[in-house]
Write a protein that holds these residues in place. Structure first.
Motif, PDB file in Angstrom:
ATOM      1  N   ARG A 129      -5.743  51.854   8.276  1.00 35.16           N
ATOM      2  CA  ARG A 129      -5.756  52.354   7.048  1.00 35.16           C
ATOM      3  C   ARG A 129      -4.314  53.398   6.792  1.00 35.16           C
ATOM      4  O   ARG A 129      -3.349  53.204   7.868  1.00 35.16           O
ATOM      5  CB  ARG A 129      -6.830  53.252   6.859  1.00 35.16           C
ATOM      6  N   SER A 130      -4.020  53.733   5.739  1.00 29.96           N
ATOM      7  CA  SER A 130      -2.752  54.409   5.309  1.00 29.96           C
ATOM      8  C   SER A 130      -2.383  55.602   6.135  1.00 29.96           C
ATOM      9  O   SER A 130      -1.158  55.917   6.569  1.00 29.96           O
ATOM     10  CB  SER A 130      -2.777  54.772   3.984  1.00 29.96           C
ATOM     11  N   THR A 131      -3.607  56.302   7.015  1.00 27.30           N
ATOM     12  CA  THR A 131      -3.370  57.389   7.759  1.00 27.30           C
ATOM     13  C   THR A 131      -3.571  56.923   9.170  1.00 27.30           C
ATOM     14  O   THR A 131      -3.583  57.896  10.050  1.00 27.30           O
ATOM     15  CB  THR A 131      -4.427  58.325   7.324  1.00 27.30           C
ATOM     16  N   GLY A 132      -3.809  55.678   9.498  1.00 29.32           N
ATOM     17  CA  GLY A 132      -3.904  55.276  11.006  1.00 29.32           C
ATOM     18  C   GLY A 132      -4.832  54.326  11.314  1.00 29.32           C
ATOM     19  O   GLY A 132      -5.566  53.634  10.356  1.00 29.32           O
ATOM     20  N   LEU A 176     -10.207  60.263  17.335  1.00 28.69           N
ATOM     21  CA  LEU A 176      -9.195  60.862  16.242  1.00 28.69           C
ATOM     22  C   LEU A 176      -8.182  59.610  15.742  1.00 28.69           C
ATOM     23  O   LEU A 176      -8.021  58.976  16.644  1.00 28.69           O
ATOM     24  CB  LEU A 176      -8.298  62.004  16.677  1.00 28.69           C
ATOM     25  N   PRO A 177      -8.333  59.504  14.499  1.00 22.15           N
ATOM     26  CA  PRO A 177      -7.525  58.260  14.267  1.00 22.15           C
ATOM     27  C   PRO A 177      -6.143  57.914  14.692  1.00 22.15           C
ATOM     28  O   PRO A 177      -5.361  59.030  14.664  1.00 22.15           O
ATOM     29  CB  PRO A 177      -7.706  58.501  12.597  1.00 22.15           C
ATOM     30  N   LEU A 178      -6.064  56.990  15.188  1.00 24.18           N
ATOM     31  CA  LEU A 178      -4.490  56.730  16.091  1.00 24.18           C
ATOM     32  C   LEU A 178      -3.328  56.599  14.748  1.00 24.18           C
ATOM     33  O   LEU A 178      -3.651  56.131  13.917  1.00 24.18           O
ATOM     34  CB  LEU A 178      -4.602  55.465  16.823  1.00 24.18           C
ATOM     35  N   THR A 179      -2.160  57.036  15.358  1.00 14.78           N
ATOM     36  CA  THR A 179      -0.982  57.007  14.266  1.00 14.78           C
ATOM     37  C   THR A 179       0.154  56.507  15.000  1.00 14.78           C
ATOM     38  O   THR A 179       0.185  56.166  16.271  1.00 14.78           O
ATOM     39  CB  THR A 179      -0.673  58.541  13.936  1.00 14.78           C
ATOM     40  N   GLU A 180       1.012  56.069  14.324  1.00 13.57           N
ATOM     41  CA  GLU A 180       2.269  55.421  15.088  1.00 13.57           C
ATOM     42  C   GLU A 180       2.786  56.546  16.208  1.00 13.57           C
ATOM     43  O   GLU A 180       3.217  55.742  17.414  1.00 13.57           O
ATOM     44  CB  GLU A 180       3.415  55.256  13.813  1.00 13.57           C
TER      45      GLU A 180
END
Length: 867
Positions: free
Chosen positions: A558-561, A528-532
């Motif tokens: 990318r803008s979403t992670g 699952l794309p990593l986020t802050e």
């Protein structure tokens, strides 16, 4: 007469009686004293032991009068009455009834306290002794919740049970099935589970028993298939949590954070339940492992029988020069039964202790003759095979039927072999089992009277886990620590205060290790794309590691992670056990798979020409194919063993800290270790005579890790060595320096496990009279795992007590020029050459004096405090 025959005769010609039942108010501490507690009363030393009532099993092995001088100390751990309480009002009546059938009574107080926390939704760690019923503490709330939610909603909540070994998970599943709870679907999901069963488990199981390896490689990468299970995930049980230490613990910590992240993605926030008999600072360890706040329950209110713990030192024997000794008589009870490659002998005549494995084989045979059910824990796979073979050989002199009641159990066996041996031990068909650490953890092996520990297992935690296998029937129990010819073993068997009445070691666990964190961040990004916010979950080092991965093209922002950029599976970047996979051992002609070894150890154990032992049979390796991860062997019983030779080098990459004290400089930092197996020695069985050396063409291995090192000004080293010069040794100090540093390095590696949660096989080292990066005589001790595990850092922090114990062990050893009990190493790639024992003492005294701890007086030094 052999030890087995002497035991068969017994006292007065009759076998010794079986241990009697302890009664209602007996109760043990086979798991050892509660961490941090004072020494148990009733200690007996070798001088006054005859006045004490010893365990019946110990009296049996002492019936052979020749053995009494081998007993160095007996610690009497008294029986303990238990404290029972009522079942909680919220508990499901059917669950209570099922558990009462298994426990024959009300719960112990610590079980009820832990269960209340879990039921209230608080994550908890339960630290109570071996065999204290920790399973009930999580079974009661978890099974109650699973049944009630299933009745209310049709599908209900789910739970994960994580164990460090397959054997423990299989044992837990058997216990759950024995409860016969209607409507409970529990199943084991591991590498041995067939594909069609895996599909059923994903769809129907409420309680899945698995391990972090399967979470890493199967469940989390395929979380879409587990979405229904993860959405309803309410509990995660982490059993034997002290096992998750070092690099494996770092990997497990990252996997559990990935699990928490995906569970949250599906709307779940599970309660974590951790359990261990031997964990120091349980709340801190649990928080570092899981990343969640936990409540610690440290009381042990269970009933236990009395346990006698004996410290046993094998006897000395004088060996003439190897070339003058004929091959050993296989009927000689003094003949070594372990492989000399594990403890390579020296070439000249000297006093040498009988090996721990040979001694354990005799003791195991005597116990089986006396009707005593026993486990013998041995450090290595070959050692376990050797102890079983030696015990069977001695028992065959008494009764062929008895010889069939002894077996070996170790990693590398096929799953069906392991399950068959576990059942044979439970049923009593096998009365004596020689095992590696594979049976150390909470597998139910009820009915054991005695445990032998052949060689220090590496940590106090492991020692108490192993001793805790005895005494499960309520009868007085016996634990025996049989020391090897090794610096730490010798120190402990003669310094019981360093073992009894002190806490177990704090688990060394660094979740921020970048070498471990990087592949798990890649795996998480693929799941699952990593986020802050995710980076906060993985700790303060995660942001920097992610940027490094972006720079290497493995992640793209990318803008979403952050996203995984490759087509291959990110989980294949790492092996949680740090072994890099396994090498299959296949018999030529039949293509039968005999077992496996780790890739990391294959170069030195199954190289071309190596002698390999499996279930008492010897094989010789024809070919090692590292690319195919395959070793081909044929059956053969040669009159020699094999011992790998290797070259190594250490390069300093970064210095984190330096301390200068007179002629000594102490440093720690990052190093790169280069090693290569270059050949092997063939040694005659029994004598150790070198029959020849053969070269090998194997690849170099590179390891970036952490190390501690100290340097010494040449003038100070020369002065110290000049003062310690033997009149019969005409060499100048500069010629003695390499051997002095080499011996000091070996001894220091042997004693560091006294302070860090590791054993000598987790460490490596190098010594040189002139290192290119320091320009001085230097001794390195490094972690033997990528990125480091904190062991050498622990040594850096506590250098003075570490080296104080080291010089005490070397100085007090009675040998003349160095032996395995002080400065020889069982894994030295240079064949333990050169070594200078007196020089090592002189060099270590200079280092300690410079650091403010002058050499000890004749009466010795204080015991090293617990880690």
């Amino acid at each position: 007469m052999s030890g087995a025959r002497a035991a068969a005769a017994g006292v007065g010609g009759t076998p010794a009686p079986r241990p009697h039942d302890a009664g209602a108010d007996g109760g043990p501490t086979p798991g050892g004293p509660t961490p941090g507690s004072p020494a148990s009363p009733g200690t007996a030393t070798a001088r006054d032991r005859d006045s004490d009532a010893l365990a019946p099993a110990l009296e049996r092995v002492l019936a052979d009068g020749r053995r009494r001088d081998r007993l160095r100390h007996v610690e009497q751990l008294p029986a303990r009455p238990g404290v029972r309480v009522d079942w909680p009002a919220w508990a499901d009546p059917e669950v209570v009834a099922a558990l009462e059938r298994g426990t024959r009574g009300l719960p112990w107080r610590h079980q009820a306290v832990a269960a209340e926390h879990v039921w209230a939704g608080r994550s908890v760690v339960l630290s109570a002794g071996t065999a204290s019923g920790k399973s009930l503490a999580f079974q009661l709330p978890v099974l109650t919740a699973l049944r009630r939610t299933a009745e209310a909603t049709g599908r209900g909540a789910t739970a994960l049970y994580l164990s460090p070994t397959k054997a423990l998970a299989a044992d837990q599943e058997a216990r759950l099935r024995a409860l016969r709870l209607p409507g409970l679907e529990a199943a084991t999901y591991d590498g041995d589970t067939p594909p069609e069963v895996r599909r059923w488990i994903r769809s129907h199981a409420q309680l899945v028993l698995t391990n972090v390896d399967m979470l890493h490689r199967s469940v989390l990468p395929g979380h879409e298939h587990w979405s229904s299970f993860l959405r309803r995930l309410r509990y995660v049980v982490v059993d034997e949590c002290h096992s998750y230490r070092g690099v494996f613990g770092c990997h497990a910590s990252a996997v559990l954070r990935r699990l928490r992240r995906l569970a949250a993605r599906y709307g779940a926030d599970p309660v974590f339940v951790l359990a261990s008999a031997t964990v120091a600072e349980p709340a801190t360890t649990a928080r570092r492992l899981t990343g969640v706040d936990v409540v610690a329950v440290t009381e042990d209110a269970s009933q236990r029988p009395a346990v006698s713990v004996a410290l046993w030192e094998p006897p000395l024997r004088t060996l003439p020069p190897a070339a003058a000794v004929p091959p050993p008589d296989p009927q000689d009870p003094w003949a070594p039964v372990d492989l000399p490659a594990q403890e390579p002998p020296v070439e000249e005549a000297r006093d040498q202790r009988r090996t721990a494995t040979a001694e354990a084989a005799d003791l195991l045979a005597d116990l089986v003759v006396g009707g005593v059910r026993a486990l013998a824990f041995v450090r290595s796979r070959t050692g376990a095979e050797s102890v079983a073979a030696g015990a069977r050989r001695r028992l065959a002199e008494v009764s062929p039927e008895l010889a069939q009641q002894v077996a070996a159990y170790r990693g590398g066996y096929l799953p069906e072999e392991r399950r068959e041996l576990e059942e044979a031990l439970r049923s009593g068909r096998v009365r004596g089992l020689a095992t590696t650490r594979a049976l150390e953890l909470g597998v139910d092996v009820a009915g054991l009277d005695a445990v032998l520990v052949a060689g220090w297992p590496g940590t106090r935690a492991s020692f108490w886990q192993q001793i805790g296998r005895a005494g499960r029937r309520g009868s007085p129990a016996l634990g025996v620590f049989v020391s090897r010819d090794d610096p730490l073993d010798t120190y402990l068997v003669n310094h019981p205060e360093a073992l009894f009445g002190v806490p177990v070691e704090a688990a060394v666990l660094d979740p921020d290790n970048p070498y471990v964190l990087a592949p798990h961040l890649c795996a998480a990004a693929q799941e699952l794309p990593l986020t802050e916010p995710d980076l906060e979950l993985f700790g303060p080092a995660a942001a920097e590691v992610v940027e490094l991965l972006v720079g290497r093209g493995m992640l793209r922002r990318r803008s979403t992670g952050w996203y995984w950029t490759r087509r291959d599976r990110a989980v294949d970047l790492t092996d949680l056990r740090g072994a890099g996979g396994t090498v299959r051992i296949v018999e030529a002609g039949t293509a039968r798979v005999l077992g496996t070894v780790d890739v990391a150890s294959a170069d030195s154990t199954v190289h071309r020409g190596a002698v390999h032992v499996h279930q008492g049979r010897s094989y010789v390796v024809d070919e090692l194919d590292l690319e195919e991860q395959l070793a081909v062997v044929h059956p053969e019983t040669p009159e020699h063993t094999t011992h790998a030779r290797s070259d190594s080098d250490v390069r300093v990459l970064a210095v984190d800290g330096t301390r200068r004290a007179g002629p000594v400089t102490l440093s720690s930092g990052v190093v790169e270790v280069t090693s290569q197996v270059t050949g092997f020695l063939r040694r005659r069985v029994g004598t150790g005579q070198v029959l020849g050396e053969e070269p090998l063409d194997l690849p170099q291995r590179r390891l970036r890790t952490r190390a501690v090192w100290w340097t010494l000004e040449p003038s100070a080293a020369d002065a110290a060595l000049a003062d310690s010069t033997d009149p019969d040794d005409p060499r100048p100090p500069s010629h003695r320096l390499p051997g002095a540093l080499h011996a000091a390095e070996h001894a220091a590696i042997g004693l560091l496990p006294l302070l860090a949660t590791c054993d000598r096989w987790d460490l490596g080292g190098l010594s040189t009279a002139l290192h290119p990066d320091t320009g001085l005589p230097t001794v390195f001790v490094h972690d033997a795992v990528p990125g480091g595990a904190g062991f050498s850092d622990r040594g850096h922090d506590r250098l003075v007590p570490w080296l104080r114990a080291t010089v005490e062990a070397v100085r007090s050893c009675p040998c003349a020029s160095g032996c395995p009990a002080c400065v020889q190493s069982p894994k030295c790639g240079n064949g333990n050459e050169p070594l200078d024992k007196a020089g090592a003492v002189a060099v270590l005294d200079v280092v300690l004096a410079a650091l403010g701890s002058p050499r000890s007086a004749a009466h010795g030094v204080p015991a090293v405090p617990a880690a």
